[in-house]
Design an enzyme around this catalytic site. Structure first.
Site, PDB file in Angstrom:
ATOM      1  N   ASP A  11       0.880  -1.177   0.000  1.00 58.94           N
ATOM      2  CA  ASP A  11       0.000   0.000   0.000  1.00 58.94           C
ATOM      3  C   ASP A  11       0.913   1.221   0.000  1.00 58.94           C
ATOM      4  O   ASP A  11       2.122   1.120   0.234  1.00 58.94           O
ATOM      5  CB  ASP A  11      -0.899  -0.007   1.245  1.00 58.94           C
ATOM      6  CG  ASP A  11      -1.800   1.227   1.320  1.00 58.94           C
ATOM      7  OD1 ASP A  11      -2.269   1.686   0.262  1.00 58.94           O
ATOM      8  OD2 ASP A  11      -2.021   1.749   2.422  1.00 58.94           O
ATOM      9  N   SER A  12       0.298   2.376  -0.224  1.00 63.10           N
ATOM     10  CA  SER A  12       1.054   3.623  -0.161  1.00 63.10           C
ATOM     11  C   SER A  12       1.561   3.877   1.266  1.00 63.10           C
ATOM     12  O   SER A  12       2.523   4.596   1.460  1.00 63.10           O
ATOM     13  CB  SER A  12       0.150   4.775  -0.577  1.00 63.10           C
ATOM     14  OG  SER A  12      -0.996   4.793   0.253  1.00 63.10           O
ATOM     15  N   TYR A  43      -0.533   8.414  -2.187  1.00 61.54           N
ATOM     16  CA  TYR A  43      -0.581   8.214  -3.631  1.00 61.54           C
ATOM     17  C   TYR A  43      -1.803   8.932  -4.227  1.00 61.54           C
ATOM     18  O   TYR A  43      -1.835   9.238  -5.411  1.00 61.54           O
ATOM     19  CB  TYR A  43      -0.722   6.727  -3.974  1.00 61.54           C
ATOM     20  CG  TYR A  43       0.514   5.866  -3.830  1.00 61.54           C
ATOM     21  CD1 TYR A  43       1.702   6.346  -3.279  1.00 61.54           C
ATOM     22  CD2 TYR A  43       0.491   4.542  -4.270  1.00 61.54           C
ATOM     23  CE1 TYR A  43       2.816   5.519  -3.155  1.00 61.54           C
ATOM     24  CE2 TYR A  43       1.602   3.714  -4.163  1.00 61.54           C
ATOM     25  CZ  TYR A  43       2.757   4.208  -3.602  1.00 61.54           C
ATOM     26  OH  TYR A  43       3.857   3.382  -3.494  1.00 61.54           O
ATOM     27  N   GLY A  44      -2.816   9.115  -3.393  1.00 58.77           N
ATOM     28  CA  GLY A  44      -4.142   9.515  -3.875  1.00 58.77           C
ATOM     29  C   GLY A  44      -4.205  10.836  -4.626  1.00 58.77           C
ATOM     30  O   GLY A  44      -5.099  11.045  -5.433  1.00 58.77           O
ATOM     31  N   CYS A  74      -4.244  -1.198  -2.056  1.00 61.50           N
ATOM     32  CA  CYS A  74      -4.384   0.250  -2.208  1.00 61.50           C
ATOM     33  C   CYS A  74      -5.287   0.463  -3.415  1.00 61.50           C
ATOM     34  O   CYS A  74      -4.998  -0.048  -4.509  1.00 61.50           O
ATOM     35  CB  CYS A  74      -3.010   0.870  -2.457  1.00 61.50           C
ATOM     36  SG  CYS A  74      -3.047   2.609  -2.888  1.00 61.50           S
ATOM     37  N   ASN A  75      -6.372   1.180  -3.211  1.00 60.00           N
ATOM     38  CA  ASN A  75      -7.292   1.416  -4.324  1.00 60.00           C
ATOM     39  C   ASN A  75      -6.645   2.273  -5.405  1.00 60.00           C
ATOM     40  O   ASN A  75      -6.832   2.031  -6.595  1.00 60.00           O
ATOM     41  CB  ASN A  75      -8.554   2.102  -3.828  1.00 60.00           C
ATOM     42  CG  ASN A  75      -9.463   1.149  -3.082  1.00 60.00           C
ATOM     43  OD1 ASN A  75     -10.375   0.584  -3.641  1.00 60.00           O
ATOM     44  ND2 ASN A  75      -9.198   0.947  -1.802  1.00 60.00           N
ATOM     45  N   GLU A 153      -5.250   9.297   9.497  1.00 56.78           N
ATOM     46  CA  GLU A 153      -3.852   9.160   9.930  1.00 56.78           C
ATOM     47  C   GLU A 153      -3.605   9.903  11.236  1.00 56.78           C
ATOM     48  O   GLU A 153      -2.725   9.563  12.004  1.00 56.78           O
ATOM     49  CB  GLU A 153      -2.921   9.632   8.820  1.00 56.78           C
ATOM     50  CG  GLU A 153      -3.123   8.769   7.588  1.00 56.78           C
ATOM     51  CD  GLU A 153      -1.938   8.702   6.664  1.00 56.78           C
ATOM     52  OE1 GLU A 153      -1.125   9.632   6.710  1.00 56.78           O
ATOM     53  OE2 GLU A 153      -1.844   7.716   5.918  1.00 56.78           O
ATOM     54  N   CYS A 185     -11.176   3.142  -0.544  1.00 54.89           N
ATOM     55  CA  CYS A 185      -9.815   3.488  -0.113  1.00 54.89           C
ATOM     56  C   CYS A 185      -9.561   2.622   1.109  1.00 54.89           C
ATOM     57  O   CYS A 185     -10.440   2.507   1.979  1.00 54.89           O
ATOM     58  CB  CYS A 185      -9.739   4.967   0.254  1.00 54.89           C
ATOM     59  SG  CYS A 185      -8.204   5.426   1.101  1.00 54.89           S
ATOM     60  N   THR A 186      -8.396   1.994   1.146  1.00 55.35           N
ATOM     61  CA  THR A 186      -8.168   1.013   2.218  1.00 55.35           C
ATOM     62  C   THR A 186      -8.010   1.661   3.594  1.00 55.35           C
ATOM     63  O   THR A 186      -8.011   0.973   4.604  1.00 55.35           O
ATOM     64  CB  THR A 186      -6.961   0.112   1.887  1.00 55.35           C
ATOM     65  OG1 THR A 186      -5.849   0.941   1.531  1.00 55.35           O
ATOM     66  CG2 THR A 186      -7.282  -0.820   0.749  1.00 55.35           C
ATOM     67  N   HIS A 187      -7.879   2.979   3.635  1.00 54.26           N
ATOM     68  CA  HIS A 187      -7.897   3.673   4.937  1.00 54.26           C
ATOM     69  C   HIS A 187      -9.318   3.734   5.529  1.00 54.26           C
ATOM     70  O   HIS A 187      -9.496   3.738   6.731  1.00 54.26           O
ATOM     71  CB  HIS A 187      -7.467   5.133   4.780  1.00 54.26           C
ATOM     72  CG  HIS A 187      -5.990   5.363   4.762  1.00 54.26           C
ATOM     73  ND1 HIS A 187      -5.190   4.921   3.763  1.00 54.26           N
ATOM     74  CD2 HIS A 187      -5.192   6.027   5.640  1.00 54.26           C
ATOM     75  CE1 HIS A 187      -3.940   5.307   4.007  1.00 54.26           C
ATOM     76  NE2 HIS A 187      -3.921   5.979   5.151  1.00 54.26           N
TER      77      HIS A 187
HETATM   78  N1  DGL Z   1      -4.789   3.536   0.974  1.00 56.82           N
HETATM   79  C1  DGL Z   1      -4.814   4.319  -0.247  1.00 56.82           C
HETATM   80  C2  DGL Z   1      -5.946   3.840  -1.152  1.00 56.82           C
HETATM   81  O1  DGL Z   1      -6.548   2.830  -0.917  1.00 56.82           O
HETATM   82  C3  DGL Z   1      -5.080   5.770   0.027  1.00 56.82           C
HETATM   83  C4  DGL Z   1      -3.984   6.551   0.652  1.00 56.82           C
HETATM   84  C5  DGL Z   1      -3.215   7.387  -0.322  1.00 56.82           C
HETATM   85  O2  DGL Z   1      -3.716   8.417  -0.810  1.00 56.82           O
HETATM   86  O3  DGL Z   1      -2.088   7.012  -0.560  1.00 56.82           O
HETATM   87  O4  DGL Z   1      -6.252   4.462  -2.126  1.00 56.82           O
END
Ligand code: DGL
Length: 273
Positions: A11-12, A43-44, A74-75, A153, A185-187
């Protein structure tokens, strides 16, 4: 036939631990090597080209750990990098978008689905493509929610400010009468309680973690890659920069046993997709 090698997950940052939690619960005798790109999170908000390059570099680092399969937890990375990685990698690879799309279609009754995610995920249109490839008659309302990842976060999982941000993002979708919301989003599963409080019981929440874990199980079974039944499994976590506050948040919220966190330098110069 069995295979003792680890499943590689990346993941990011730390959000993908929500997927790890589901894989650990479903497949407790599998070893997992988790790589979080904390040096370059998020990454988003980055371009598709940049996220694709990062994703290639992360998968190369996982292959260096001799993993038997790769899960893109990570989506944002799944949305823009999965198709090419599927074509080029020497091990099987699974993303989170299709499992989330399948879960949403199974959950909806009125065929109006909302999708929330990072800018990169929403801009890619990956959820629309995945959902419509399975059912072209579904109405989709998609929205980028860039403020949610920083709130998570920060550990503001039950906080008045987070509640206000959620209301602002989700109110228009409720007006469009969605009955299912994909946490794309996995968060976001860490904010599931706060989101459910706002939506009440009118809208079902779907996240890809469980469906993704089930897809991993299916893949390992099909390709005879399961760890032996008697193996005890485990979780190794490596990050590309020092862990921040969110590692504590994830540990507490997910009740994951994370031992010593290793540091890895990003392997630059991975071949272009
Ligand atoms: N966990 C990332 C996702 O699922 C989001 C966090 C990011 O922006 O890097 O997209």
């Amino acid at each position: 036939m069995s295979d003792l090698r680890s499943i590689g997950v990346f993941d990011s940052g730390i959000g993908g631990l929500t997927v790890v939690k589901a894989v650990r619960d479903l497949l407790p005798n599998e070893k997992i090597f988790y790589l979080g790109d904390t040096a370059r999170v998020p990454y988003g908000g980055k371009s598709a080209t940049t996220v694709q390059r990062y994703s290639v570099e992360m998968t190369q680092m996982l292959l260096g750990e001799d993993v038997k399969a790769i899960v893109i937890a990570c989506n944002s990375a799944s949305a823009v990098a999965l198709p090419n990685l599927e074509k080029t990698l020497s091990v099987p690879v699974i993303g989170v978008i299709l499992p989330g799309a399948k879960a949403a279609i199974a959950a909806t009754r009125n065929r109006r689905i909302g999708v929330i995610g990072t800018r990169a995920t929403i801009k890619s249109g990956a959820y629309e493509r995945a959902i419509h490839s399975l059912d072209s008659k579904i109405d989709i309302s998609a929205r980028a929610c860039p403020l949610l990842v920083p709130l998570i976060e920060e550990g503001w999982l039950n906080d008045e400010l987070s509640d206000r941000v959620i209301t602002r993002y989700l109110e228009p979708m409720v007006r469009e009468r969605i009955d299912t919301l994909v946490l794309g989003c996995t968060h976001y599963p860490l904010l599931a309680d706060a989101i459910a409080r706002f939506l009440k019981s009118n809208v079902k929440l779907v996240d890809s973690a469980w469906n993704c874990a089930a897809a991993v199980q299916d893949l390992l079974n099909r390709q005879s890659l399961r760890a032996p039944a008697e193996s005890s499994g485990g979780l190794e976590v490596a990050l590309t920069d020092a862990p921040d506050n969110f590692l504590r948040v994830a540990r507490e919220a997910l009740q994951l046993e994370i031992g010593e966190v290793q540091l890895r330098e990003v392997m630059h110069g991975a071949p272009a997709l």
